[in-house]
Design a protein around this motif. Structure first.
Motif, PDB file in Angstrom:
ATOM      1  N   VAL A 210     -18.222   2.090   2.878  1.00  0.00           N
ATOM      2  CA  VAL A 210     -17.989   1.368   4.133  1.00  0.00           C
ATOM      3  C   VAL A 210     -16.505   1.365   4.477  1.00  0.00           C
ATOM      4  N   LEU A 211     -15.643   1.250   3.477  1.00  0.00           N
ATOM      5  CA  LEU A 211     -14.200   1.194   3.723  1.00  0.00           C
ATOM      6  C   LEU A 211     -13.682   2.483   4.334  1.00  0.00           C
ATOM      7  N   ASN A 212     -14.113   3.624   3.786  1.00  0.00           N
ATOM      8  CA  ASN A 212     -13.756   4.951   4.318  1.00  0.00           C
ATOM      9  C   ASN A 212     -12.232   5.112   4.447  1.00  0.00           C
ATOM     10  N   ARG A 213     -11.504   4.670   3.423  1.00  0.00           N
ATOM     11  CA  ARG A 213     -10.048   4.837   3.317  1.00  0.00           C
ATOM     12  C   ARG A 213      -9.262   4.107   4.418  1.00  0.00           C
ATOM     13  N   ALA A 214      -9.841   3.070   4.985  1.00  0.00           N
ATOM     14  CA  ALA A 214      -9.102   2.259   5.963  1.00  0.00           C
ATOM     15  C   ALA A 214      -8.342   1.193   5.182  1.00  0.00           C
ATOM     16  N   PHE A 215      -7.187   1.583   4.649  1.00  0.00           N
ATOM     17  CA  PHE A 215      -6.445   0.749   3.709  1.00  0.00           C
ATOM     18  C   PHE A 215      -5.471  -0.221   4.380  1.00  0.00           C
ATOM     19  N   ALA A 216      -5.567  -0.416   5.693  1.00  0.00           N
ATOM     20  CA  ALA A 216      -4.604  -1.278   6.391  1.00  0.00           C
ATOM     21  C   ALA A 216      -5.335  -2.308   7.258  1.00  0.00           C
ATOM     22  N   PRO A 217      -5.962  -3.314   6.658  1.00  0.00           N
ATOM     23  CA  PRO A 217      -6.600  -4.367   7.466  1.00  0.00           C
ATOM     24  C   PRO A 217      -5.553  -5.195   8.209  1.00  0.00           C
ATOM     25  N   GLN A 218      -6.004  -5.937   9.181  1.00  0.00           N
ATOM     26  CA  GLN A 218      -5.095  -6.684  10.049  1.00  0.00           C
ATOM     27  C   GLN A 218      -4.877  -8.127   9.624  1.00  0.00           C
ATOM     28  N   ALA A 219      -5.544  -8.579   8.566  1.00  0.00           N
ATOM     29  CA  ALA A 219      -5.407  -9.970   8.141  1.00  0.00           C
ATOM     30  C   ALA A 219      -5.751 -10.069   6.661  1.00  0.00           C
ATOM     31  N   ASN A 221      -7.627 -11.480   3.240  1.00  0.00           N
ATOM     32  CA  ASN A 221      -9.002 -11.837   2.886  1.00  0.00           C
ATOM     33  C   ASN A 221     -10.027 -11.135   3.763  1.00  0.00           C
ATOM     34  N   ALA A 222      -9.678  -9.932   4.216  1.00  0.00           N
ATOM     35  CA  ALA A 222     -10.632  -9.131   4.968  1.00  0.00           C
ATOM     36  C   ALA A 222     -11.204  -8.017   4.106  1.00  0.00           C
ATOM     37  N   VAL A 223     -10.336  -7.351   3.324  1.00  0.00           N
ATOM     38  CA  VAL A 223     -10.764  -6.247   2.474  1.00  0.00           C
ATOM     39  C   VAL A 223     -10.112  -6.412   1.105  1.00  0.00           C
ATOM     40  N   TRP A 224     -10.934  -6.385   0.059  1.00  0.00           N
ATOM     41  CA  TRP A 224     -10.451  -6.399  -1.314  1.00  0.00           C
ATOM     42  C   TRP A 224     -10.853  -5.099  -1.994  1.00  0.00           C
ATOM     43  N   ALA A 225     -10.019  -4.621  -2.904  1.00  0.00           N
ATOM     44  CA  ALA A 225     -10.325  -3.441  -3.707  1.00  0.00           C
ATOM     45  C   ALA A 225     -10.207  -3.808  -5.176  1.00  0.00           C
ATOM     46  N   THR A 226     -11.082  -3.272  -5.997  1.00  0.00           N
ATOM     47  CA  THR A 226     -11.087  -3.605  -7.422  1.00  0.00           C
ATOM     48  C   THR A 226     -11.346  -2.365  -8.254  1.00  0.00           C
ATOM     49  N   ASP A 227     -10.845  -2.394  -9.476  1.00  0.00           N
ATOM     50  CA  ASP A 227     -11.024  -1.271 -10.402  1.00  0.00           C
ATOM     51  C   ASP A 227     -10.708  -1.757 -11.815  1.00  0.00           C
ATOM     52  N   ILE A 228     -10.876  -0.856 -12.795  1.00  0.00           N
ATOM     53  CA  ILE A 228     -10.655  -1.172 -14.208  1.00  0.00           C
ATOM     54  C   ILE A 228      -9.716  -0.139 -14.802  1.00  0.00           C
ATOM     55  N   THR A 229      -8.818  -0.568 -15.684  1.00  0.00           N
ATOM     56  CA  THR A 229      -7.975   0.335 -16.459  1.00  0.00           C
ATOM     57  C   THR A 229      -7.930  -0.162 -17.892  1.00  0.00           C
ATOM     58  N   TYR A 230      -7.300   0.627 -18.760  1.00  0.00           N
ATOM     59  CA  TYR A 230      -7.256   0.276 -20.181  1.00  0.00           C
ATOM     60  C   TYR A 230      -5.813   0.268 -20.664  1.00  0.00           C
ATOM     61  N   LEU A 246      -5.988  -5.869   0.327  1.00  0.00           N
ATOM     62  CA  LEU A 246      -5.351  -4.686   0.913  1.00  0.00           C
ATOM     63  C   LEU A 246      -4.371  -5.020   2.026  1.00  0.00           C
ATOM     64  N   TYR A 247      -4.413  -6.223   2.574  1.00  0.00           N
ATOM     65  CA  TYR A 247      -3.464  -6.555   3.643  1.00  0.00           C
ATOM     66  C   TYR A 247      -2.038  -6.616   3.107  1.00  0.00           C
ATOM     67  N   SER A 370       7.886  -8.707  -0.760  1.00  0.00           N
ATOM     68  CA  SER A 370       6.846  -8.929  -1.761  1.00  0.00           C
ATOM     69  C   SER A 370       5.528  -9.303  -1.074  1.00  0.00           C
ATOM     70  N   PRO A 371       4.388  -9.093  -1.758  1.00  0.00           N
ATOM     71  CA  PRO A 371       3.099  -9.476  -1.152  1.00  0.00           C
ATOM     72  C   PRO A 371       3.015 -10.944  -0.771  1.00  0.00           C
ATOM     73  N   VAL A 372       3.555 -11.829  -1.603  1.00  0.00           N
ATOM     74  CA  VAL A 372       3.503 -13.253  -1.273  1.00  0.00           C
ATOM     75  C   VAL A 372       4.316 -13.550  -0.022  1.00  0.00           C
ATOM     76  N   GLU A 373       5.507 -12.980   0.082  1.00  0.00           N
ATOM     77  CA  GLU A 373       6.356 -13.194   1.259  1.00  0.00           C
ATOM     78  C   GLU A 373       5.715 -12.610   2.507  1.00  0.00           C
TER      79      GLU A 373
END
Length: 383
Positions: A210-219, A221-230, A246-247, A370-373
């Motif tokens: 559904v996302l189809n590489r649209a990595f720039a939402p406008q607000a 809490n609209a799109v989250w991405a998750t994954d696992i690493t070791y 992703l915002y 920074s993301p928080v700022e």
């Protein structure tokens, strides 16, 4: 977001470590992780009080209890290790268990093996005096005839045709007995060519991209991405699951575990939901790993009215934002490093994510702040 937040014990412990062990001030740590300074000060005081009140050593009267616990630990460890080596004989007959005990009698105590395998010591000693019964000797004789007829067929016959040859030679035996002896010896019929494996569709629970590489939402809490690493430690692998907004590219939830199960990704998503308290309709993007196609993951998304999205099969570029975070983490913090323990790795991850990446590290997609700022500026502009 509500200010009346309930913090987990792990979050409190890691926040206190930043003050006590790493030397940060209470005001600095509170500002970075978004906790009121008086709350953090109370956590630090409670931790110091608990450290002072904890006993440094066990009293002398507890030495007998310590010896008892050590003996109990030795017994439990032995009973744990015996099934590891005997798992192939646990469901077999008594004689197979006796044979296993004779091989490992110098490694494990005989009474412990009898207790775990469910046999009697007297029976084991009786078997040692006469290990081969009449039935076993007859099986050995019959096995020699089976090998003869099987080799005479060029290794083609199975147990049914070998049974016919034995009966024609005057032997009285069932085909089930012949099958058991041939299976134990590794004799089998010659079979045809196997079918070529082919792709029969994805696993159950896979959804579309559904996302189809649209990595720039406008607000937020609209799109989250998750994954696992070791991550490597001297205790073994430590797996990290992270949830990114992703915002602003902020890590809104993360969790660690020594195993890569569905519980790991659910803990990270629960942390994100607890931290952000989003409205229904958040798009959660992941790959097609078994953790994200599990029924527990799908049920959680449905219960919280979140929309799932998954990368195409074998296409890591569809989740490039999560891969980019893991790349930055490994290059900037854990490159060519092996942590002594999983706890030390988790503590360092807290320091990187909560103390540096989210509140301080500048991000190109976030306008060089920074993301928080970046999210603070969004909140000011939307008011």
């Amino acid at each position: 977001m509500s200010s009346n937040r309930q913090y987990t014990d792990e979050f409190k412990s890691e926040a206190v470590k930043q003050v006590i062990e790493r030397g940060f001030t209470v005001v600095d740590v509170a500002a970075r992780i978004g906790v009121p300074k008086h709350t953090l000060y109370g956590w630090v005081q409670s931790a110091r009080k608990a450290a002072r009140s904890s006993p440094a050593a066990l009293p002398a009267g507890d030495s007998a209890e310590v010896r008892r616990l050590k003996a109990e630990l030795k017994r439990v460890t032995e009973e744990r290790d015996i099934p590891k080596k005997s798992r192939r004989v646990l469901c077999q007959g008594v004689r197979a268990k006796y044979a296993f005990m004779r091989v490992h009698v110098r490694e494990f105590r005989l009474c412990a093996m009898c207790r775990v395998l469910g046999v009697h010591r007297s029976g084991y000693y009786a078997w040692l005096r006469t290990p081969s019964s009449l039935r076993a000797r007859e099986d050995q004789r019959l096995l020699g005839l089976i090998k003869h007829h099987w080799l005479a067929s060029g290794g083609v016959y199975g147990y049914r045709k070998v049974t016919l040859d034995l009966r024609e030679a005057g032997e009285t035996c069932s085909r089930h007995r012949v099958r058991r002896l041939m299976k134990a010896e590794g004799l089998r019929a010659q079979v045809g060519y196997g079918s070529k494996p082919r792709y029969r569709g994805g696993p159950v629970g896979v959804v579309g991209n559904v996302l189809n590489r649209a990595f720039a939402p406008q607000a937020p809490n609209a799109v989250w991405a998750t994954d696992i690493t070791y991550i490597r430690t001297y205790e073994g692998w430590l797996f990290l699951s992270a949830v990114m907004d992703l915002y602003s590219r902020q890590i809104v939830g993360w969790a660690t575990s020594p195993t890569m199960t569905s519980d790991l990704v659910l803990q990270a998503l629960v942390a994100a939901v607890w931290r952000r308290k989003p409205r229904p309709g958040v798009l959660v993007h992941s790959d097609q790993g078994c953790q994200f196609t599990s029924s527990d993951w799908q049920s959680f998304l449905k219960a919280h009215r979140m929309q799932p999205s998954m990368s195409r099969r074998g296409n890591c570029h569809d989740n490039a934002v999560a891969e980019s975070f893991f790349s930055a983490l490994k290059k900037e913090r854990i490159k060519r490093r092996i942590y002594p323990t999983r706890a030390a790795a988790t503590s360092d991850l807290f320091d990187y994510i909560e103390m540096f990446y989210n509140p301080i590290r500048r991000h190109g997609s976030a306008g060089g702040v920074s993301p928080v700022e970046f999210e603070k500026r969004y909140a000011l502009s939307s008011n």
